[in-house]
Design a protein around this motif. Sequence first.
Motif, mmCIF file in Angstrom:
data_model
loop_
_atom_site.group_PDB
_atom_site.id
_atom_site.type_symbol
_atom_site.label_atom_id
_atom_site.label_comp_id
_atom_site.label_asym_id
_atom_site.label_seq_id
_atom_site.Cartn_x
_atom_site.Cartn_y
_atom_site.Cartn_z
ATOM 1 N N THR A 46 41.722 45.373 34.684
ATOM 2 C CA THR A 46 40.508 44.887 35.330
ATOM 3 C C THR A 46 39.454 44.635 34.276
ATOM 4 N N TRP A 79 37.902 44.291 41.762
ATOM 5 C CA TRP A 79 39.226 43.671 41.707
ATOM 6 C C TRP A 79 40.013 44.247 40.544
ATOM 7 N N PHE A 123 41.658 43.663 45.831
ATOM 8 C CA PHE A 123 40.208 43.703 45.969
ATOM 9 C C PHE A 123 39.841 44.989 46.685
#
Length: 852
Positions: free
Chosen positions: A168, A183, A208
């Motif tokens: 991420t 996310w 998400f």
Amino acid sequence: MNVGVRRMARFATATALASSLAYMLTAGGIAVAQAPAAAQNPAGAKPQAGAKPQERMVVDARELVYDKDNNTVSAVGDVQILYQGRTIEADKVVYDRASKRVIATGNARITETNGTVISGDHFNLTDDFRDGFIDSLRVVNPDKTRFTAPRGERTDGETFIFDKGIYTACEPCKDNPERPPLWQVRAARIIHKKSEQTIYYEDARLEFLGVPMAYVPYMSGPDSTVKRKSGFLSPKFLNTGALGYGVGLPYFLNLAPDYDLTITPTYLTRQGLLGQVEWRQRLVNGAYKIRATGIFQQDQTAFLATPLGAGDKEFRGSIESNGKFYLNPRWSFGWNVAMSTDRWFYKNYRITNESISSTTYLQESISTVYLNGQSETAWFDMRGYYFQPLTSTDWQKQQPVVLPVIDYDKRINKPSFLGGELTFNANVTALHRDATAYQQIPSQSAYLVTTPSYSLYDGCAVYQKSTCLVRGLAGNTARATAEVSWRRNFIDSIGQVWTPYASLRADVFSINPSTTGYANANATTIADTSDEMFGRAMPAIGLMYRYPFVAKTSWGTHIIEPVAQIIARPNETSSLRVANEDSQSLVFDDTNLFEWSSKFSGYDRLEGGTRANVGARYTGRFGTDGYANALFGQSYSIAGRNSFARGDLVNTGLDSGLDTSRSDYVARAQISPFKNFVLTGAARLNESTFEAQRIDAGATYSNSIFSATVGYGRYEPQPDLGIPRRREGLSLNGSVLVAQNWRVRAGVLFDLDKYKYDREVWRASYAAGTATIATYPNTTPFQTASTSFGVNYTDECTIFDVSYTQNYADKQVSGTNKDTRTIMFKLELKTLGQITYSQNLGGSSTGDGVSQ
């Protein structure tokens, strides 16, 4: 088991026993903190001779433990080891001489030379810290991108393998670090190859807030260090009635550090394959790019036939290019070119280009090539223009090809014989047009202003000066202009400022109108069809007077400055012989009230006669952030012929507020009572009744939470210029931060005059028997012209934006008969890519070349 343990003071122990660790390590020597000579090297071990400083190891710990039986050396307690630019920190570090492995446990962390931080519960590394296994692995890169995995492996010092890894670019929540980020990409294996600058994902899914949203069996992408790398870019999606559903997948080819190629095939369910190729190259002294787009249409019936569309064309396409090169530090050469097979191609196939100028009322593609040079006191520009209209109401034959346009400006500060400032300006313009461009002056009836039909000759099949404007003559037109001017400020003993001015300008015109091949042969009634060359000269002298008064009060500083200016010139000549190409726009306001050379916007028209301009200026400062400035003035034609009362082929000057001996009043004010709040206003007021002829006003306020803008405009009719209706509008725009990272924005534009026009249309239709009482438009002044609404989310790793806009149909103004509604969507995940999508809702409008 024979274990030798020594416990001493922190620095003494690190210094004495680091030598033993150094003896065991084969990669290089060790440098330790300085200690008394007696404490150095008590074991008699000698560091390797000739070791380079950058290869030596520095060890710092609370204690070192030497185990002879297991042939290990352990550093225990707040361990910190520096080696080859890397730093390893842990509660305990054990070096196994037999296996040449380093095992770090307890809050273990490695900081790489580039700032990357690798942390875990248990490290098992080679003796140079390059390769090994890590449990509970976490990697944070300098750009804040991060990887996590229960177990990871690094090989060759540059390849990381994350088992059951997560990637991420979002920072963890400060209050709850365990909460999933906005996310993340979770995969069975993530492989990061730094040498390739590529991240590979196997069995990946995009989540998400921890919820899986998309699954991809295999994918790869560049890491955050990549600026240019071959591979697929973010896909593009579109959907229109004429094209069907479409998806484009760009592929970027990084062919060399200085050039690349992007190929974008887009498949459209109704029209087939749309191909696009873009080449970019950077050279030593500049850069350029070329883009070509084309398609062989499968369903031509989706578009109207010529002249309303391109439905009769099988192949459609465009080519665009722009570039700029520096010939030396002062001279540059460049171009911006865009051409298409037809005027509807860009709009039909959603092709965007920097050279396209687009508003509600105007769409055209402007191509130009230029040569520019500048120094501290001079400026030169030479260029050519080609205009391609992009609407059904324009005709290519009426567009000029302008080549060349040459401008030269030179300023001489404090010339020895005059002082002050001496300037020289020159301009050369030449153009060709195949067909004369006309515009009909609408006629006024009892209830209704008749709007001319959209045609090639715009209602001027037979030219008459009282009913037709000539926007441009067919044939060849050229002009050369040279002007020299001087002015100087003198300040007397009481602070009055006197500025004398003198100038001399000369123009030479060459006009060769053409009437061959087109129905607008009535151009012979405008100008002689034979070659005609003529000239004009315009000397001018003038004087400006200013006397600033300064006052200081308890609430601010104020400057009031009366200004008077007089300029004497002979009468303007040949105004009706000049094909006015560059002076058609004239707005009389505060910005040109005290203009020295001419209030006309270009060179083709020239201000003549003697004119006086008077006014007053105010400037104030209040406290720390408050300020205000204002101007009020008027212009007087006091001798000679008033150039603004003498209309040319496009009636420039008429209805301008300058066409009477006493001009309209002009005013401007700007007030900011406190930081972030600004009020602005400008107006032109009738010289006898003070009725507003032109109003521009606005207010703006903004801070970190809220921003708002209000704009108002009102412009009275200018029938001599072909503008029979009053134009009045009000715009409201604002945005507000509704939550952290979330901002909502909205805007609306009201046409405050349309309701009057709609009722006039009904009255005329009712009088003609084509309308009934039931069709009377029950409208209010606040008729909506356009609305917009949007939501935006922005944080360190994500940009999400969705917007909706609607432009309401106004056939009388823009020629459209249906509202235009568009929704746009954008999602950008930092380092991962972005997706954009726009969709027109509802049917097409008249003029876009699409079948209804």
